[in-house]
Design a protein around this motif. Structure first.
Motif, PDB file in Angstrom:
ATOM      1  N   HIS A 305      27.521  27.797  44.358  1.00  0.00           N
ATOM      2  CA  HIS A 305      28.694  28.452  43.792  1.00  0.00           C
ATOM      3  C   HIS A 305      28.285  29.607  42.877  1.00  0.00           C
ATOM      4  N   LEU A 306      29.294  30.383  42.483  1.00  0.00           N
ATOM      5  CA  LEU A 306      29.068  31.546  41.624  1.00  0.00           C
ATOM      6  C   LEU A 306      28.737  31.100  40.199  1.00  0.00           C
ATOM      7  N   THR A 352      36.287  31.202  41.578  1.00  0.00           N
ATOM      8  CA  THR A 352      35.898  31.249  42.990  1.00  0.00           C
ATOM      9  C   THR A 352      35.678  32.697  43.413  1.00  0.00           C
ATOM     10  N   ASP A 353      35.140  32.872  44.631  1.00  0.00           N
ATOM     11  CA  ASP A 353      34.706  34.207  45.049  1.00  0.00           C
ATOM     12  C   ASP A 353      35.862  35.187  45.241  1.00  0.00           C
ATOM     13  N   GLU A 357      34.799  39.027  44.829  1.00  0.00           N
ATOM     14  CA  GLU A 357      34.278  39.535  46.097  1.00  0.00           C
ATOM     15  C   GLU A 357      35.225  40.570  46.686  1.00  0.00           C
ATOM     16  N   LEU A 363      28.600  41.790  45.859  1.00  0.00           N
ATOM     17  CA  LEU A 363      29.088  40.657  45.078  1.00  0.00           C
ATOM     18  C   LEU A 363      28.616  40.730  43.635  1.00  0.00           C
TER      19      LEU A 363
END
Length: 546
Positions: A305-306, A352-353, A357, A363
């Motif tokens: 995860h990020l 979350t992305d 993104e 990214l």
């Protein structure tokens, strides 16, 4: 308007004229000994040939086509001709009048500017699926025509009502599917967010776009007891109801594993195996973090995860991206836990992305933009959530799901700080440990001005937990008391990692009643292994509302 003059310039007209000239010449040559055409047809067995396309008159063709045809000319688009299909659809139209009055249906559809464009550019234009006043849908194609006297536009309209209605039914079906997916997604997310004593938390969830492909983003806040809190955010790869269903199973499993009070990396290890069993072709990313107010740190593990972003009380933003393991569902990998300071006055964001993104940017650029926005976002957690969404340009038609979780460890001052107290005692063991623990607990609870009944229950719980640790644990031992604005927490740690369990003591047993007594008098109790080895056993009492 003389349609014959205009039709002379339509495609095929010159070829038809040449054909008629050749036929006349052939008839004039009958006296040169050749066989007349009619007799020649009688002398052969071949069937009579069909007339060529070039021999068909333009008006006859246009009158019989099912499409709507109209012809206008001049800068004000005066009507020169409409075919039968056009007249049937919209009624008769006055020839010679400008289109603004003679063809009101084109005016209502906004096609008059299109006629101007076609006339100026000399290039055809098409407008797809416009719903006309008669309730049917047409695709209009406007083609320039010209002769020596001027220029005009041939309007050709095809009835596409069936296609338009089928497309609308498809869109309606997609909307229903998306509504179903969004409803499922929202129903699987926490309906009411838990609010720990020591943290202030806010979340934001925005489903992506207007299509049916809602994603599998999720978040959760789980109170573990003993003042500790688990925070989770994840993203199932893929879209639609299937991704939402997998997300729901993973979220339920996280809550179950969290009750075991395992270290973050062990929780992710269990989730990894479960994700493989749910769907071997489905993967997910996840961050599982645990906040302990006694330690002032956020212990976390990440499955692809990020990175978590943490802003300290001085405004410096730290990017916690190590360690990071592979996504859930890949199987056979080991995860590891890391930690980051979360002292009073600090704020952290999990996301979350969809928040960072973008198709046209790297990214890391999105994460850096979020870091800069987070550094300047102040206020309550909900205000910070809203500001981060605005800075990232997230709107209702965003092309991906977005989940954001902001947690704040407030720095308490003044009267508020009196409601949050800590006290700890190191115990070396021996026969004097239990009396020392009771005396210490009594003195602390008296200084915190608890009522007599709560004071006595707290002293009894501390005595039983210490006695259990003395009998079954090993040094070093520590007794810790903590109060918040909502509960009193008593915790005993020792060096043995054997976890106690509640059991029924038989009448002849000399032990086994301590945990049962604690479980009976306390609001909740639990135990866990500590990272450095050993265990912690805790219980808590709910404070009366004032």
């Amino acid at each position: 308007m003389n349609f014959t003059r205009w039709s002379a310039r339509l495609p095929g007209t010159q070829r038809r004229t040449a054909a008629r000239t050749d036929q006349a010449v052939a008839q004039d040559r009958r006296g040169d000994g050749s066989v007349p055409a009619a007799r020649a047809e009688q002398l052969t067995d071949d069937p009579p040939s069909a007339p060529a396309v070039d021999e068909l008159p333009v008006r006859a063709v246009l009158e019989r086509v099912p499409a709507l045809v109209a012809l206008v000319h001049g800068p004000d688009h005066r009507l020169a001709y409409v075919n039968d299909a056009y007249a049937t659809a919209f009624g008769g139209r006055p020839v010679g009048e400008p289109a603004a009055g003679a063809l009101p249906e084109l005016r209502d559809l906004g096609l008059l500017p299109l006629l101007d464009q076609v006339l100026r550019s000399g290039k055809p234009r098409t407008v797809k699926s416009r719903k006309a006043p008669d309730g049917r849908s047409y695709t209009f194609t406007c083609t320039p025509v010209a002769d020596g006297a001027g220029a005009g536009v041939l309007i050709f309209a095809t009835d596409v009502t069936d296609h338009a209605e089928a497309a609308e039914r498809l869109r309606a079906s997609e909307r229903r599917q998306r509504e179903t997916a969004v409803t499922l997604q929202r129903s699987l997310l926490p309906q009411e967010l838990e609010q720990p004593d020591d943290l202030r938390i806010a979340v934001a969830y925005q489903p992506g776009g207007t299509e049916a492909a809602v994603g599998g983003d999720w978040y959760d806040v789980i109170t573990l007891g003993g003042g500790r809190t688990a925070l989770v955010i994840g993203d199932v790869m893929g879209r639609g109801v299937r991704a939402a269903a997998v997300m729901g199973q993973l979220r339920t499993a996280v809550r179950a594993y969290a009750r075991l009070d395992l270290p973050p990396h062990e929780v992710l290890q269990l989730l990894d195996g479960l994700a493989t069993e749910i769907d071997p072709h489905q993967i997910a990313t996840c961050v599982y973090a645990v906040h302990d107010p006694n330690e002032g740190r956020l212990v976390y593990a990440s499955a692809g995860h990020l990175p978590i972003l943490v802003r300290d009380e001085n405004g410096t933003v730290l990017r916690a991206d190590e360690p990071t393991g592979p996504p859930l569902g890949t199987g056979g990998w080991m995860h590891a836990s890391g930690s980051v300071p979360l002292a009073p006055g600090s704020v952290a964001v999990l996301y979350t992305d969809g928040l960072v993104e973008r198709r046209d940017a790297d990214l890391d650029e999105g994460i850096e933009a979020l870091r800069q926005a987070f550094a300047g976002a102040t206020g309550t957690p909900q205000v910070i959530c809203d500001r981060l969404l605005r800075s990232a340009g997230v709107t209702a038609d965003h092309d991906d799901d977005v989940a954001v979780l902001v947690l704040q460890h407030p720095a308490r001052t003044g009267a508020d700080s009196d409601l949050f107290r800590n006290a700890a005692l190191e115990l070396l063991g021996g026969v004097e440990a239990a009396p020392r623990a009771r005396a210490f607990a009594s003195g602390v609870l008296t200084s915190w001005r608890f009522a007599a009944d709560l004071h006595d229950l707290g002293v009894l719980a501390a005595s039983e937990l210490v006695a259990n640790s003395l009998q079954h644990g090993t040094p070093p031992m520590r007794l810790r008391l903590r109060r918040t604005d909502r509960r009193l927490i008593i915790e005993v740690t020792d060096g043995d990692d054997h976890l106690p369990r509640r059991r029924r003591a038989e009448p002849g047993d000399e032990s086994g009643r301590g945990i049962a007594i604690v479980a009976t008098i306390a609001s909740a109790w639990g135990c866990r292994r500590t990272p450095g080895g050993g265990k912690a056993v805790w219980c808590e009492f709910a404070l009366p509302n004032k």
